[in-house]
Design a protein around this motif. Structure first.
Motif, mmCIF file in Angstrom:
data_model
loop_
_atom_site.group_PDB
_atom_site.id
_atom_site.type_symbol
_atom_site.label_atom_id
_atom_site.label_comp_id
_atom_site.label_asym_id
_atom_site.label_seq_id
_atom_site.Cartn_x
_atom_site.Cartn_y
_atom_site.Cartn_z
ATOM 1 N N LYS A 267 -4.323 -6.061 -1.446
ATOM 2 C CA LYS A 267 -3.627 -5.460 -0.244
ATOM 3 C C LYS A 267 -4.762 -5.070 0.723
ATOM 4 O O LYS A 267 -4.702 -5.093 2.117
ATOM 5 C CB LYS A 267 -2.848 -3.998 -0.436
ATOM 6 C CG LYS A 267 -1.668 -4.246 -1.307
ATOM 7 C CD LYS A 267 -0.608 -5.019 -0.356
ATOM 8 C CE LYS A 267 0.671 -5.233 -1.164
ATOM 9 N NZ LYS A 267 1.866 -4.798 -0.426
ATOM 10 N N CYS B 233 0.203 -5.762 8.599
ATOM 11 C CA CYS B 233 -0.898 -5.799 7.726
ATOM 12 C C CYS B 233 -2.070 -4.752 7.658
ATOM 13 O O CYS B 233 -2.722 -4.501 6.860
ATOM 14 C CB CYS B 233 -1.811 -7.233 8.239
ATOM 15 S SG CYS B 233 -0.932 -8.822 7.793
ATOM 16 N N LEU C 145 3.059 -12.970 3.784
ATOM 17 C CA LEU C 145 2.297 -13.061 5.098
ATOM 18 C C LEU C 145 2.366 -14.665 5.598
ATOM 19 O O LEU C 145 2.361 -14.893 6.446
ATOM 20 C CB LEU C 145 0.738 -12.789 4.913
ATOM 21 C CG LEU C 145 -0.090 -12.880 6.096
ATOM 22 C CD1 LEU C 145 0.590 -12.129 7.253
ATOM 23 C CD2 LEU C 145 -1.584 -11.866 5.709
ATOM 24 N N VAL D 31 -5.219 -8.220 2.585
ATOM 25 C CA VAL D 31 -4.135 -8.540 3.721
ATOM 26 C C VAL D 31 -4.599 -7.581 4.958
ATOM 27 O O VAL D 31 -4.424 -7.928 5.988
ATOM 28 C CB VAL D 31 -2.697 -8.065 3.034
ATOM 29 C CG1 VAL D 31 -1.850 -7.683 4.210
ATOM 30 C CG2 VAL D 31 -2.194 -8.942 2.116
ATOM 31 N N TYR D 32 -5.043 -6.408 4.439
ATOM 32 C CA TYR D 32 -5.637 -5.486 5.784
ATOM 33 C C TYR D 32 -6.550 -6.281 6.599
ATOM 34 O O TYR D 32 -6.597 -6.182 7.730
ATOM 35 C CB TYR D 32 -6.069 -4.215 5.291
ATOM 36 C CG TYR D 32 -6.791 -3.148 6.070
ATOM 37 C CD1 TYR D 32 -5.803 -2.301 6.882
ATOM 38 C CD2 TYR D 32 -7.919 -3.172 6.832
ATOM 39 C CE1 TYR D 32 -6.148 -1.495 8.009
ATOM 40 C CE2 TYR D 32 -8.348 -2.440 7.827
ATOM 41 C CZ TYR D 32 -7.414 -1.435 8.152
ATOM 42 O OH TYR D 32 -7.710 -0.510 9.190
ATOM 43 N N GLY E 38 -4.990 -9.002 8.797
ATOM 44 C CA GLY E 38 -4.527 -8.313 9.985
ATOM 45 C C GLY E 38 -5.660 -7.994 10.947
ATOM 46 O O GLY E 38 -5.128 -8.130 12.080
ATOM 47 N N MET F 36 0.180 -11.351 0.182
ATOM 48 C CA MET F 36 -0.469 -12.524 1.049
ATOM 49 C C MET F 36 0.376 -13.659 1.001
ATOM 50 O O MET F 36 0.482 -14.242 1.929
ATOM 51 C CB MET F 36 -1.692 -12.914 0.215
ATOM 52 C CG MET F 36 -2.642 -13.742 1.108
ATOM 53 S SD MET F 36 -3.202 -13.224 2.848
ATOM 54 C CE MET F 36 -4.622 -12.308 2.335
ATOM 55 N N ARG G 210 2.027 -2.575 3.581
ATOM 56 C CA ARG G 210 1.608 -4.068 3.794
ATOM 57 C C ARG G 210 2.251 -5.139 2.991
ATOM 58 O O ARG G 210 2.558 -4.763 2.002
ATOM 59 C CB ARG G 210 0.128 -4.109 3.741
ATOM 60 C CG ARG G 210 -0.767 -3.056 4.295
ATOM 61 C CD ARG G 210 -2.032 -3.244 4.055
ATOM 62 N NE ARG G 210 -2.927 -1.952 4.266
ATOM 63 C CZ ARG G 210 -3.763 -1.326 3.651
ATOM 64 N NH1 ARG G 210 -4.212 -2.173 2.566
ATOM 65 N NH2 ARG G 210 -4.153 -0.304 3.872
#
Length: 162
Positions: free
Chosen positions: A8, A79, A93, A11-12, A15, A90, A87
């Motif tokens: 996560k 994200c 996403l 992912v941030y 983003g 991945m 969130r």
């Protein structure tokens, strides 16, 4: 913020990269965070630029229709949600980005993000770095065995059989 690396947190970070692509700005400029700037300026009532016209990369602004831009922006903001639980993963996403591309008429023929590198080979021109746009280029004569570029852009050298 927690200094813990997880899927996560990746992912941030992705983003943040997505917001960098939209704005062609660094994550922190002059003490201002890109996430806060986008969130403050965003206006969903502006269906074309979502209130970000002044913040957007000029090449995106001048590209004509911005089909899929709103979905891409929303995904980027998902994200960078403060809570990791809010969130996407991945894999979610990747699927969302592929859906955006497919819905906007781009033929990805991809089953995963790893296959998208070959699509970059079809791109025209040399890659440009948005942070260095217009800055003088430094020549590097490094013979210390530095890594060569191994990105998705095709090398123009012609290879012939022996």
């Amino acid at each position: 913020m927690t200094q813990q690396l997880t899927e996560k947190s990746d992912v941030y970070s992705f983003g943040v990269v997505m917001l960098e692509l939209i704005t062609a700005r660094q994550p922190i400029e002059k003490g201002k965070y890109i996430i806060c700037e986008v969130q403050l300026m965003m206006d969903k009532n502006d269906e074309e630029h979502y209130g970000l016209r002044e913040l957007m990369d000029r090449s995106i602004q001048n590209s004509g229709t911005l089909t899929g831009f709103g979905r891409f922006l929303e995904l980027a903001l998902q994200c960078v949600e403060e809570s990791a639980a809010d969130r996407p993963t991945m894999s979610e996403l990747v699927k969302a980005i592929e859906t955006i591309l497919q819905n906007d008429g781009m033929n990805t023929n991809s089953t995963s993000a790893s296959s998208s590198a070959t699509e970059f080979a079809a791109s025209k021109g040399a890659p440009k770095h948005p942070y260095n746009d217009g800055l003088p280029k430094k020549e590097v004569n490094d013979s210390t065995g530095a890594f060569d570029y191994s990105g998705g852009y095709a090398v123009s050298a012609k290879i012939e059989p022996k």
